[in-house]
Scaffold this motif. Structure first.
Motif, mmCIF file in Angstrom:
data_model
loop_
_atom_site.group_PDB
_atom_site.id
_atom_site.type_symbol
_atom_site.label_atom_id
_atom_site.label_comp_id
_atom_site.label_asym_id
_atom_site.label_seq_id
_atom_site.Cartn_x
_atom_site.Cartn_y
_atom_site.Cartn_z
ATOM 1 N N GLU A 10 0.835 -1.198 0.000
ATOM 2 C CA GLU A 10 0.000 0.000 0.000
ATOM 3 C C GLU A 10 0.875 1.257 0.000
ATOM 4 O OE1 GLU A 10 -3.142 0.033 -0.448
ATOM 5 O OE2 GLU A 10 -3.594 2.145 -0.001
ATOM 6 N N TYR A 11 1.951 1.225 0.771
ATOM 7 C CA TYR A 11 2.862 2.390 0.806
ATOM 8 C C TYR A 11 3.429 2.642 -0.601
ATOM 9 C CZ TYR A 11 6.872 5.329 2.133
ATOM 10 O OH TYR A 11 7.799 6.356 2.233
ATOM 11 N N ARG A 12 3.858 1.556 -1.254
ATOM 12 C CA ARG A 12 4.411 1.708 -2.614
ATOM 13 C C ARG A 12 3.352 2.191 -3.587
ATOM 14 N NH1 ARG A 12 8.141 -3.445 -2.178
ATOM 15 N NH2 ARG A 12 10.039 -2.404 -1.459
ATOM 16 N N GLN A 26 11.000 5.729 5.858
ATOM 17 C CA GLN A 26 9.602 5.288 5.930
ATOM 18 C C GLN A 26 9.448 3.906 5.304
ATOM 19 O OE1 GLN A 26 7.126 8.301 4.108
ATOM 20 N NE2 GLN A 26 7.031 9.534 5.990
ATOM 21 N N THR A 27 10.180 3.650 4.225
ATOM 22 C CA THR A 27 10.108 2.340 3.587
ATOM 23 C C THR A 27 10.543 1.248 4.562
ATOM 24 O OG1 THR A 27 10.604 3.350 1.468
ATOM 25 C CG2 THR A 27 10.852 0.972 1.590
ATOM 26 N N ALA A 30 7.854 0.751 6.956
ATOM 27 C CA ALA A 30 6.736 0.042 6.303
ATOM 28 C C ALA A 30 7.048 -1.450 6.206
ATOM 29 C CB ALA A 30 6.467 0.631 4.920
ATOM 30 N N LEU A 90 1.837 6.043 8.674
ATOM 31 C CA LEU A 90 2.227 4.635 8.538
ATOM 32 C C LEU A 90 1.382 3.733 9.428
ATOM 33 C CD1 LEU A 90 6.098 5.116 8.404
ATOM 34 C CD2 LEU A 90 4.696 4.104 6.584
ATOM 35 N N LEU A 93 -1.988 3.289 7.851
ATOM 36 C CA LEU A 93 -1.909 2.337 6.737
ATOM 37 C C LEU A 93 -1.973 0.909 7.266
ATOM 38 C CD1 LEU A 93 0.952 3.327 4.243
ATOM 39 C CD2 LEU A 93 -1.465 2.970 3.829
#
Ligand SMILES: Nc1ncnc2c1ncn2[C@@H]1O[C@H](COP(=O)(O)OP(=O)(O)O)[C@@H](O)[C@H]1O
Ligand SMILES: [Mg+2]
Length: 380
Positions: A10-12, A26-27, A30, A90, A93
């Motif tokens: 979802e983040y991507r 953040q990655t 995540a 985050l 999410l």
């Protein structure tokens, strides 16, 4: 729920869609949240039929403690970092993606109020059971996954309630994910009775992995790019502009009074939320505050709003001196300042003692209004 693509996915997707900027820190966060997301698919330590009919409370109360949490009880996460780095984003999410039937996301301040209200009710009911056990049991019955935004401990009274409550939650295999501006070891640091919080901090660290988020910058502040920082005159429009800036930066957090410790004293910050503090000029500069107080403010808050800076007069040199000290502290710690004032900085203090000294303040105030200054990181 089966359409969930996970936190990383979802983040991507949000980056692909141009809704978020790619950020390596953040990655990494995540990824950690994604691993927990995977482990929690279908997580239901005590199936809902156990908790939905009569007798569930008794059963939960009688359940043996820690040793009865399931073997595959996963650790939660404690996401800590500066304001605007994307902690809440985050966690939200993660929460939306989480395939857990009983899950709950709540602002920690609100949760604490709810706990106090429940305690009050249980005490009044005068049952022959430990009130904290009753509350832990009912909260655990409602949620196997609890997400807290802006976790913090305001005083040792709350700390002791939390210690008992969280022990009860963890023994019932509740998974906790929290965001906070404060690392566990610094909770209540310097506050009265902070050493008594140690067992709770250790409990948290046993059940939650601490994840430090050092994102590239304060993304919330980015949204204020191009917005004026100095409003003169200090009229109704100026006040409304500062209201909007405060609301924007607070990002939904509830404004409240914060207490800072300065050399063993308490300094009250009347309005604060999410790293933003708001003061009247008089509160800061017409009282006996000094550099220690201003330093505490400047290190604690990335953003400060000041209402109603008047034209400064030599007959009131105490105020001038305090204002100079205040601006120095804010500037040295790269605090972002929004203010309403009777005049632009260059017309604030025109004649009298210390006008030479005020030149530096003026130059700093001007620099603090620049785009370049706005992008500097706060120095806590
Ligand atoms: N990588 C990013 N790109 C663009 N906007 C972001 C990014 N990360 C966070 N934001 C936005 O910045 C704001 C602050 O994020 P938030 O999660 O509230 O920060 P925190 O909880 O750490 O204070 C939110 O509006 C959020 O959507
Ligand atoms: Mg937040």
């Amino acid at each position: 729920m089966s359409s969930a693509i996970g936190v990383l996915g979802e983040y991507r997707a949000l980056i692909e869609a141009g809704r978020l900027e790619a950020d390596p820190a953040q990655t990494r966060a995540a990824e950690r949240l994604d691993a927990l997301w995977r482990r929690l698919r279908g997580y239901d330590p005590y199936p809902s039929k156990v908790v939905s009919h009569n007798g569930w409370l008794g059963r939960l109360l009688n359940r043996k403690r820690v040793d009865e949490a399931p073997d595959d009880y996963p650790s939660g996460l404690y996401l800590v970092g500066e304001v605007g780095h994307g902690k809440s984003m985050l966690m939200d999410l993660f929460f939306e993606q989480a395939e857990v039937k009983r899950k709950r996301r709540i602002h920690f301040h609100q949760f604490m109020q709810e706990v106090h209200a429940r305690l009050h009710r249980v005490h009044r009911a005068d049952m022959d059971v430990d009130p904290m056990e009753v509350i832990a049991a009912s909260i655990a019955a409602e949620a196997a996954l609890l997400c807290f935004d802006e976790f913090q401990v305001l005083d040792i009274g709350d700390g002791q309630i939390l210690a008992r409550l969280f022990e009860g939650l963890f023994s019932r295999a509740v998974v906790v994910v929290a965001t906070s501006n404060t690392p566990p070891d610094d909770l209540l640091r310097g506050g009265t009775g902070c050493d008594l919080l140690r067992p709770f901090i250790d409990l948290l660290k046993r059940h939650l992995d601490v994840l430090v988020l050092e994102a590239a910058r304060d993304y919330r502040r980015d949204r204020l790019r191009g917005i004026a920082t100095w409003y003169a005159p200090a009229n109704d429009d100026a006040r409304k502009a500062l209201d909007a800036i405060f609301a924007n930066l607070a990002g939904g957090a509830i404004p409240r009074t914060e207490i800072l410790r300065v050399f063993g004293r308490n300094l009250e910050v009347p309005i604060a939320a999410n790293g933003v503090a708001r003061f009247d000029f008089a509160t800061l500069c017409a009282r006996a505050l000094g550099s220690g107080d201003f330093l505490a403010i400047a290190t604690h808050f990335p953003t400060v709003l000041i209402d109603g800076i008047p034209k400064l007069l030599p007959s009131n040199f105490d105020q001038v001196r305090r204002f100079i000290t205040l601006v120095d502290a804010l500037y040295e710690h790269r605090v972002k300042l929004y203010a309403s004032a009777a005049a632009p900085p260059s017309a604030l203090y025109l004649a009298g003692e210390g006008t030479k000294l005020f030149e530096r303040t003026l130059s700093r105030l001007e620099e603090m209004q620049s785009e370049a200054y706005a992008t500097l990181a706060h120095l806590p």
